[in-house]
Scaffold this active site. Sequence first.
Site, mmCIF file in Angstrom:
data_model
loop_
_atom_site.group_PDB
_atom_site.id
_atom_site.type_symbol
_atom_site.label_atom_id
_atom_site.label_comp_id
_atom_site.label_asym_id
_atom_site.label_seq_id
_atom_site.Cartn_x
_atom_site.Cartn_y
_atom_site.Cartn_z
ATOM 1 N N ASP A 109 0.861 -1.185 0.000
ATOM 2 C CA ASP A 109 0.000 0.000 0.000
ATOM 3 C C ASP A 109 0.901 1.240 0.000
ATOM 4 O O ASP A 109 1.679 1.444 0.934
ATOM 5 C CB ASP A 109 -0.864 -0.054 1.271
ATOM 6 C CG ASP A 109 -1.789 1.149 1.421
ATOM 7 O OD1 ASP A 109 -1.640 2.135 0.680
ATOM 8 O OD2 ASP A 109 -2.642 1.082 2.314
ATOM 9 N N ILE A 110 0.772 2.066 -1.008
ATOM 10 C CA ILE A 110 1.667 3.226 -1.146
ATOM 11 C C ILE A 110 1.523 4.210 0.017
ATOM 12 O O ILE A 110 2.479 4.913 0.351
ATOM 13 C CB ILE A 110 1.440 3.920 -2.513
ATOM 14 C CG1 ILE A 110 2.671 4.743 -2.913
ATOM 15 C CG2 ILE A 110 0.176 4.782 -2.516
ATOM 16 C CD1 ILE A 110 2.656 5.199 -4.359
ATOM 17 N N ASN B 177 -6.637 13.118 -10.779
ATOM 18 C CA ASN B 177 -7.331 13.593 -11.988
ATOM 19 C C ASN B 177 -7.040 15.083 -12.126
ATOM 20 O O ASN B 177 -6.421 15.693 -11.251
ATOM 21 C CB ASN B 177 -8.840 13.296 -11.908
ATOM 22 C CG ASN B 177 -9.466 13.907 -10.669
ATOM 23 O OD1 ASN B 177 -9.365 15.107 -10.430
ATOM 24 N ND2 ASN B 177 -10.090 13.073 -9.845
ATOM 25 N N GLY C 286 -9.903 5.052 -5.832
ATOM 26 C CA GLY C 286 -8.635 4.347 -6.027
ATOM 27 C C GLY C 286 -7.521 4.851 -5.128
ATOM 28 O O GLY C 286 -7.739 5.180 -3.952
ATOM 29 N N VAL C 287 -6.321 4.937 -5.681
ATOM 30 C CA VAL C 287 -5.163 5.333 -4.883
ATOM 31 C C VAL C 287 -5.289 6.795 -4.434
ATOM 32 O O VAL C 287 -4.848 7.171 -3.339
ATOM 33 C CB VAL C 287 -3.848 5.031 -5.653
ATOM 34 C CG1 VAL C 287 -3.618 5.981 -6.806
ATOM 35 C CG2 VAL C 287 -2.663 5.039 -4.708
ATOM 36 N N ASP C 288 -5.915 7.622 -5.257
ATOM 37 C CA ASP C 288 -6.151 9.036 -4.945
ATOM 38 C C ASP C 288 -6.989 9.149 -3.654
ATOM 39 O O ASP C 288 -6.617 9.890 -2.718
ATOM 40 C CB ASP C 288 -6.900 9.657 -6.142
ATOM 41 C CG ASP C 288 -6.970 11.167 -6.110
ATOM 42 O OD1 ASP C 288 -6.352 11.775 -5.226
ATOM 43 O OD2 ASP C 288 -7.657 11.732 -6.990
ATOM 44 N N GLY D 100 -6.020 1.619 -13.114
ATOM 45 C CA GLY D 100 -7.266 1.286 -12.428
ATOM 46 C C GLY D 100 -8.442 1.852 -13.209
ATOM 47 O O GLY D 100 -8.763 1.361 -14.291
HETATM 48 N N1 AR6 Z 1 -1.528 1.741 -2.949
HETATM 49 C C1 AR6 Z 1 -1.009 1.423 -4.155
HETATM 50 N N2 AR6 Z 1 -1.765 1.233 -5.260
HETATM 51 C C2 AR6 Z 1 -3.111 1.385 -5.136
HETATM 52 C C3 AR6 Z 1 -3.734 1.733 -3.912
HETATM 53 C C4 AR6 Z 1 -2.878 1.915 -2.782
HETATM 54 N N3 AR6 Z 1 -3.372 2.255 -1.593
HETATM 55 N N4 AR6 Z 1 -5.071 1.811 -4.137
HETATM 56 C C5 AR6 Z 1 -5.287 1.516 -5.434
HETATM 57 N N5 AR6 Z 1 -4.107 1.246 -6.044
HETATM 58 P P1 AR6 Z 1 -6.572 4.217 -9.875
HETATM 59 P P2 AR6 Z 1 -6.067 5.650 -12.400
HETATM 60 C C6 AR6 Z 1 -3.824 0.897 -7.447
HETATM 61 O O1 AR6 Z 1 -7.943 3.877 -10.314
HETATM 62 O O2 AR6 Z 1 -6.346 4.427 -13.193
HETATM 63 C C7 AR6 Z 1 -9.262 8.194 -9.244
HETATM 64 O O3 AR6 Z 1 -10.618 8.302 -8.946
HETATM 65 C C8 AR6 Z 1 -4.911 0.253 -8.257
HETATM 66 O O4 AR6 Z 1 -4.976 -1.149 -7.980
HETATM 67 O O5 AR6 Z 1 -6.372 4.655 -8.474
HETATM 68 O O6 AR6 Z 1 -4.881 6.488 -12.757
HETATM 69 C C9 AR6 Z 1 -8.620 9.527 -9.563
HETATM 70 O O7 AR6 Z 1 -9.232 10.576 -8.863
HETATM 71 C C10 AR6 Z 1 -4.441 0.516 -9.694
HETATM 72 O O8 AR6 Z 1 -3.534 -0.502 -10.106
HETATM 73 O O9 AR6 Z 1 -5.927 5.378 -10.813
HETATM 74 C C11 AR6 Z 1 -8.842 9.646 -11.042
HETATM 75 O O10 AR6 Z 1 -10.115 10.175 -11.340
HETATM 76 C C12 AR6 Z 1 -3.640 1.810 -9.550
HETATM 77 O O11 AR6 Z 1 -3.537 2.072 -8.150
HETATM 78 C C13 AR6 Z 1 -8.757 8.223 -11.534
HETATM 79 O O12 AR6 Z 1 -9.118 7.407 -10.429
HETATM 80 C C14 AR6 Z 1 -4.259 2.998 -10.242
HETATM 81 O O13 AR6 Z 1 -5.673 2.939 -10.162
HETATM 82 C C15 AR6 Z 1 -7.371 7.848 -11.955
HETATM 83 O O14 AR6 Z 1 -7.370 6.542 -12.483
#
Ligand code: AR6
Length: 200
Positions: free
Chosen positions: A30-31, A44, A52-54, A144
């Site tokens: 987990d980052i 975004n 997600g990670v955000d 994601g």
């Molecule tokens: N630690 C590490 N990686 C993670 C964590 C974590 N805690 N949580 C999720 N991931 P995404 P995107 C991974 O959807 O595709 C948001 O709503 C996850 O498994 O977070 O760039 C933003 O606000 C995936 O592999 O980002 C934007 O609107 C990776 O992080 C949009 O999503 C990226 O998934 C950005 O979409």
Amino acid sequence: WGKGRRRILENNMNSYSLGEDRTLTIAREDITSLEVDAIVNAANKRMLGGGGVDGAIHRVAGRRLRAACEEIPETSPGVRCPTGEARITPGFELPAGKVIHTVGPVYLDAETSAPLLVSAYRSSLELANSEGLSSIAFPAISCGAYAYPLNEAATLALETCRTHVGALREIRFALFGEAGFEAWLETARSLGLEQSDEPG
Ligand code: AR6
């Protein structure tokens, strides 16, 4: 690779050398838990949080992170960080010192999307270098909600890190899901990155 690969999956981590005193680590973690100089947020363009990670980063960093993001000037209505660019804020309650917010592309096709994903990684690395940081951790940007295919993303991510490491000592990939973790390991192997014993 057979035995080695099992060991790596059991350890949930593997390290590679990017040249003298430069390490790249791929880990399943987990980052938001990392004590690095900066973690990168897959944000975004509005930069005011999301899923997600955000969402995870904003939850751990606390409300001051959102306030700091609001302070970042818009480049056009509703846009604080255009796709492929990066912005920096403090990390507040996170164990990481700073957050580098970048915006990857929503995946369309390889030709259109690759330059934008490369730019998101490159901008983040350049910003970290210009701030004099020595360690940075990335998630799988765009993999994601933005639906970038994992193997294509891993190739671009690792190639860009190899080229633009600059003075950074440690680049870490914090991959949450097993599929992402395995795609990054397999890509590191196919790019011929040199394994190092040093834990990242
Ligand atoms: N630690 C590490 N990686 C993670 C964590 C974590 N805690 N949580 C999720 N991931 P995404 P995107 C991974 O959807 O595709 C948001 O709503 C996850 O498994 O977070 O760039 C933003 O606000 C995936 O592999 O980002 C934007 O609107 C990776 O992080 C949009 O999503 C990226 O998934 C950005 O979409």
